[in-house]
Design an enzyme around this catalytic site. Structure first.
Site, PDB file in Angstrom:
ATOM      1  N   ASP A   5       4.008   0.695  12.204  1.00  0.00           N
ATOM      2  CA  ASP A   5       2.774   0.104  11.657  1.00  0.00           C
ATOM      3  C   ASP A   5       2.535  -1.310  12.171  1.00  0.00           C
ATOM      4  O   ASP A   5       1.433  -1.823  12.023  1.00  0.00           O
ATOM      5  CB  ASP A   5       2.814   0.094  10.119  1.00  0.00           C
ATOM      6  CG  ASP A   5       2.709   1.506   9.573  1.00  0.00           C
ATOM      7  OD1 ASP A   5       2.923   1.696   8.359  1.00  0.00           O
ATOM      8  OD2 ASP A   5       2.441   2.426  10.366  1.00  0.00           O
ATOM      9  N   ARG A  12      -8.728  -0.834   4.102  1.00  0.00           N
ATOM     10  CA  ARG A  12      -7.942   0.265   3.540  1.00  0.00           C
ATOM     11  C   ARG A  12      -6.558  -0.232   3.133  1.00  0.00           C
ATOM     12  O   ARG A  12      -5.939   0.279   2.214  1.00  0.00           O
ATOM     13  CB  ARG A  12      -7.772   1.399   4.546  1.00  0.00           C
ATOM     14  CG  ARG A  12      -9.043   2.122   4.889  1.00  0.00           C
ATOM     15  CD  ARG A  12      -8.774   3.365   5.672  1.00  0.00           C
ATOM     16  NE  ARG A  12      -7.852   4.241   4.953  1.00  0.00           N
ATOM     17  CZ  ARG A  12      -7.639   5.517   5.294  1.00  0.00           C
ATOM     18  NH1 ARG A  12      -8.257   6.030   6.342  1.00  0.00           N
ATOM     19  NH2 ARG A  12      -6.808   6.279   4.613  1.00  0.00           N
ATOM     20  N   ILE A  70       7.221   6.986  17.229  1.00  0.00           N
ATOM     21  CA  ILE A  70       6.985   7.688  15.963  1.00  0.00           C
ATOM     22  C   ILE A  70       5.723   8.559  16.039  1.00  0.00           C
ATOM     23  O   ILE A  70       5.764   9.741  15.745  1.00  0.00           O
ATOM     24  CB  ILE A  70       6.861   6.681  14.787  1.00  0.00           C
ATOM     25  CG1 ILE A  70       8.086   5.775  14.712  1.00  0.00           C
ATOM     26  CG2 ILE A  70       6.605   7.435  13.480  1.00  0.00           C
ATOM     27  CD1 ILE A  70       9.393   6.476  14.398  1.00  0.00           C
ATOM     28  N   CYS A 125      -5.541  12.341  12.635  1.00  0.00           N
ATOM     29  CA  CYS A 125      -6.370  11.132  12.591  1.00  0.00           C
ATOM     30  C   CYS A 125      -6.228  10.456  13.960  1.00  0.00           C
ATOM     31  O   CYS A 125      -5.643  10.996  14.887  1.00  0.00           O
ATOM     32  CB  CYS A 125      -5.921  10.224  11.460  1.00  0.00           C
ATOM     33  SG  CYS A 125      -4.290   9.558  11.740  1.00  0.00           S
ATOM     34  N   ARG A 133      -0.542  14.518  13.025  1.00  0.00           N
ATOM     35  CA  ARG A 133      -0.083  14.358  11.635  1.00  0.00           C
ATOM     36  C   ARG A 133       0.118  15.714  10.939  1.00  0.00           C
ATOM     37  O   ARG A 133      -0.495  16.021   9.923  1.00  0.00           O
ATOM     38  CB  ARG A 133      -1.040  13.466  10.852  1.00  0.00           C
ATOM     39  CG  ARG A 133      -1.547  12.258  11.578  1.00  0.00           C
ATOM     40  CD  ARG A 133      -0.922  10.908  11.385  1.00  0.00           C
ATOM     41  NE  ARG A 133      -0.298  10.469  10.218  1.00  0.00           N
ATOM     42  CZ  ARG A 133      -0.735   9.432   9.477  1.00  0.00           C
ATOM     43  NH1 ARG A 133      -1.885   8.895   9.746  1.00  0.00           N
ATOM     44  NH2 ARG A 133      -0.025   9.002   8.451  1.00  0.00           N
ATOM     45  N   LYS A 149       0.849  -1.210   0.000  1.00  0.00           N
ATOM     46  CA  LYS A 149       0.000   0.000   0.000  1.00  0.00           C
ATOM     47  C   LYS A 149       0.882   1.257   0.000  1.00  0.00           C
ATOM     48  O   LYS A 149       0.673   2.156  -0.803  1.00  0.00           O
ATOM     49  CB  LYS A 149      -0.876   0.001   1.243  1.00  0.00           C
ATOM     50  CG  LYS A 149      -1.499   1.354   1.602  1.00  0.00           C
ATOM     51  CD  LYS A 149      -2.433   1.265   2.764  1.00  0.00           C
ATOM     52  CE  LYS A 149      -1.827   1.761   4.029  1.00  0.00           C
ATOM     53  NZ  LYS A 149      -1.675   3.192   4.237  1.00  0.00           N
ATOM     54  N   ASN A 150       1.881   1.266   0.872  1.00  0.00           N
ATOM     55  CA  ASN A 150       2.650   2.505   1.062  1.00  0.00           C
ATOM     56  C   ASN A 150       3.713   2.736   0.000  1.00  0.00           C
ATOM     57  O   ASN A 150       4.309   3.806  -0.045  1.00  0.00           O
ATOM     58  CB  ASN A 150       3.250   2.538   2.474  1.00  0.00           C
ATOM     59  CG  ASN A 150       2.164   2.690   3.530  1.00  0.00           C
ATOM     60  OD1 ASN A 150       1.005   2.976   3.203  1.00  0.00           O
ATOM     61  ND2 ASN A 150       2.501   2.462   4.776  1.00  0.00           N
ATOM     62  N   ASP A 182       4.123  20.427   8.470  1.00  0.00           N
ATOM     63  CA  ASP A 182       5.119  21.512   8.445  1.00  0.00           C
ATOM     64  C   ASP A 182       6.365  21.128   7.654  1.00  0.00           C
ATOM     65  O   ASP A 182       6.915  21.954   6.898  1.00  0.00           O
ATOM     66  CB  ASP A 182       5.480  21.926   9.868  1.00  0.00           C
ATOM     67  CG  ASP A 182       5.960  20.738  10.704  1.00  0.00           C
ATOM     68  OD1 ASP A 182       5.265  19.713  10.733  1.00  0.00           O
ATOM     69  OD2 ASP A 182       7.051  20.821  11.280  1.00  0.00           O
ATOM     70  N   ARG A 234      -5.404  10.762   4.303  1.00  0.00           N
ATOM     71  CA  ARG A 234      -4.308  11.678   4.614  1.00  0.00           C
ATOM     72  C   ARG A 234      -3.193  11.592   3.598  1.00  0.00           C
ATOM     73  O   ARG A 234      -2.568  12.579   3.259  1.00  0.00           O
ATOM     74  CB  ARG A 234      -3.752  11.304   5.987  1.00  0.00           C
ATOM     75  CG  ARG A 234      -3.849  12.332   7.035  1.00  0.00           C
ATOM     76  CD  ARG A 234      -2.880  11.963   8.130  1.00  0.00           C
ATOM     77  NE  ARG A 234      -1.510  12.094   7.655  1.00  0.00           N
ATOM     78  CZ  ARG A 234      -0.891  13.269   7.571  1.00  0.00           C
ATOM     79  NH1 ARG A 234      -1.542  14.365   7.855  1.00  0.00           N
ATOM     80  NH2 ARG A 234       0.350  13.354   7.169  1.00  0.00           N
TER      81      ARG A 234
END
Ligand code: EPZ
Length: 415
Positions: A305, A396, A327, A116, A121, A22-23, A124, A92
């Protein structure tokens, strides 16, 4: 209510092929906008976040088409630089379109990505990097407006590692004027895969896999066919499924080189594995030990994750463990649901202290992707039956977690 029903305590012993990442897929889909032609992504995961990104690309004027598990993106005509609000707000990670739209159209309008469940999240780091490369931004009515006369080379320095911000800086720089140096880059594999895709499409990026990327701008990219790599988080999820059931299991084509931290933790709890000819053979009969201390870190450390999913495994260990989440600021949201199943977990600031014991099946609620996956894995280790509500969160990121776990010998079904 769309949910997932799990029968607990069946030792797994089957074989499953690992889906595309996915990522890796999402930023590569955004990058396809930089090619005024056709990009083919083989092995693209059929997950709702990819379908949503597809809708967003179509809304911008790109054409998309599935051929089996290949997704074809045709971006010769881009009619808009504005991401539809209701689509962008749902995901996002659509923020990564900022860099590719600025690179392609010199303009970008996106809904301001909110926080979220797992944290604020902020963006910047994204904005400061893109400003260095020649973009200006304004915010109005919850939308982020970006524009540039021309993205230009520069030196970006990230004071903090960010996957998305690194990806945005790369996407903005590949077709910019001059040379860009990005220091303090995220070294997550997905950043590397994005750079590999871009180089295959004609970009000139060096330093892949390091924290310093050098990008020589090129006038345009060209058509290419790219294979999406397999998903290290999905593979890690299924290692945890084997571990919590004290079973076995074979993973086909996992990205084992990207899973070192997860497999080290698996061995620490007593798991044993052999990797041979593209298959990872798991043996979890003794995977019941606790881990005194585990901390999530940027790659190649233990991935955030997999934190919630591994928490479920440690909730069934024979002894006490501790996990520190370093994280995200709020990534223990799944704990109350695990406690409903009997998990003995105390969270104090960024540390979860787990007293291993037994879990019992009950009705629980998914609130976000990896927490939802953690509840499914917890159900595999619990006595009796577990029902996880809000299956859409899990869908998702997982093509079909029921299909995959049943391939491994579990008894799991959509309900
Ligand atoms: C990516 O999110 C992944 N998403 C996340 O996976 C993953 O958890 C995360 O990287 C960390 O590995 C995708 O790739 C689509 P970050 P991203 O920017 O890019 C802070 C999943 O479950 N930060 O590396 O949003 C931020 O708040 C998802 O698949 C700033 O402070 O993560 C966080 O604490 C969840 N300012 C830390 O950096 C910024 O401008 C890491 O975030 C940006 C980030």
């Amino acid at each position: 209510m769309k949910g997932i029903r799990i029968t607990g305590q069946i030792p797994l012993d089957g074989e499953v092929r690992i889906q595309g990442s996915k990522n890796a897929a999402l930023p590569v889909m955004a990058a396809a906008l930089l090619n005024r032609g056709t990009t083919v992504l083989k092995g693209c995961p059929r997950i709702s976040d990819v379908f949503l990104m597809e809708k967003i690309l179509r809304g911008l004027g790109a054409g998309t088409r599935w051929q089996g598990d290949s997704l074809e993106i045709c971006a010769d005509q881009i009619s808009s630089c504005e991401v539809e609000r209701e689509l962008g707000e749902k995901m996002r990670s659509s923020i990564v379109l900022l860099g590719s739209l600025l690179g392609r159209c010199r303009e970008a309008v996106l809904p301001f990505p909110g926080g979220c469940v797992i944290g604020a999240r902020p963006i910047d780091l994204h904005l400061s990097a893109l400003k260095t490369l020649g973009a200006e931004f304004a915010e109005k009515d919850g939308r982020l407006y970006g524009r540039t006369s021309q993205m230009k080379g520069g030196t970006v320095f990230f004071r903090k590692s960010s996957v998305g911000a690194t990806e945005n800086a790369v996407l903005a720089a590949v077709c910019g004027e001059g040379t860009t140096v990005i220091r303090g880059c995220s070294k997550e594999p997905e950043v590397g895969w994005l750079c590999c895709f871009l180089n295959q499409a004609g970009a000139r990026i060096s330093g892949i896999g390091t924290s310093c990327l050098v990008i020589r701008g090129v006038p345009r990219l060209h058509d290419t066919v790219f294979s999406i790599p397999s998903d290290r988080i999905t593979a890690g999820t299924y290692v945890c499924a084997s571990a919590i059931t004290r079973g076995k299991g074979i993973l086909v084509k996992p990205p084992v080189k990207e899973m070192k931290a997860m497999l080290t933790a698996y061995e620490k709890i007593g798991g044993q594995y052999v990797y041979n000819s593209g298959k990872l053979f798991l043996c979890s009969q003794k995977a019941s030990r606790p881990i005194h201390w585990l901390e999530t870190q940027i790659y190649p450390g233990f991935p955030t994750d997999l934190q919630s999913i591994f928490l479920a495994v440690l909730a069934c260990a024979q002894g006490n463990s501790q996990i520190k989440e370093s994280i995200f600021e709020d990534r223990f949201k799944v704990v109350p649901q695990l406690q409903k199943m009997g998990a003995q977990i105390e969270v104090e600031e960024q540390i979860a202290r787990i007293r291993g014991g037994k879990l019992r099946g009950t009705r629980v609620k998914a609130e976000e992707l990896r927490g939802g996956a953690a509840l499914v894995i917890a159900g595999l280790g619990a006595e009796g039956e577990t029902y996880v509500e809000n299956r859409e969160f899990v869908e998702r990121g997982y093509e079909d977690i029921c299909r995959d776990l049943n391939c491994l010998g579990a008894r799991v079904r959509k309900d």
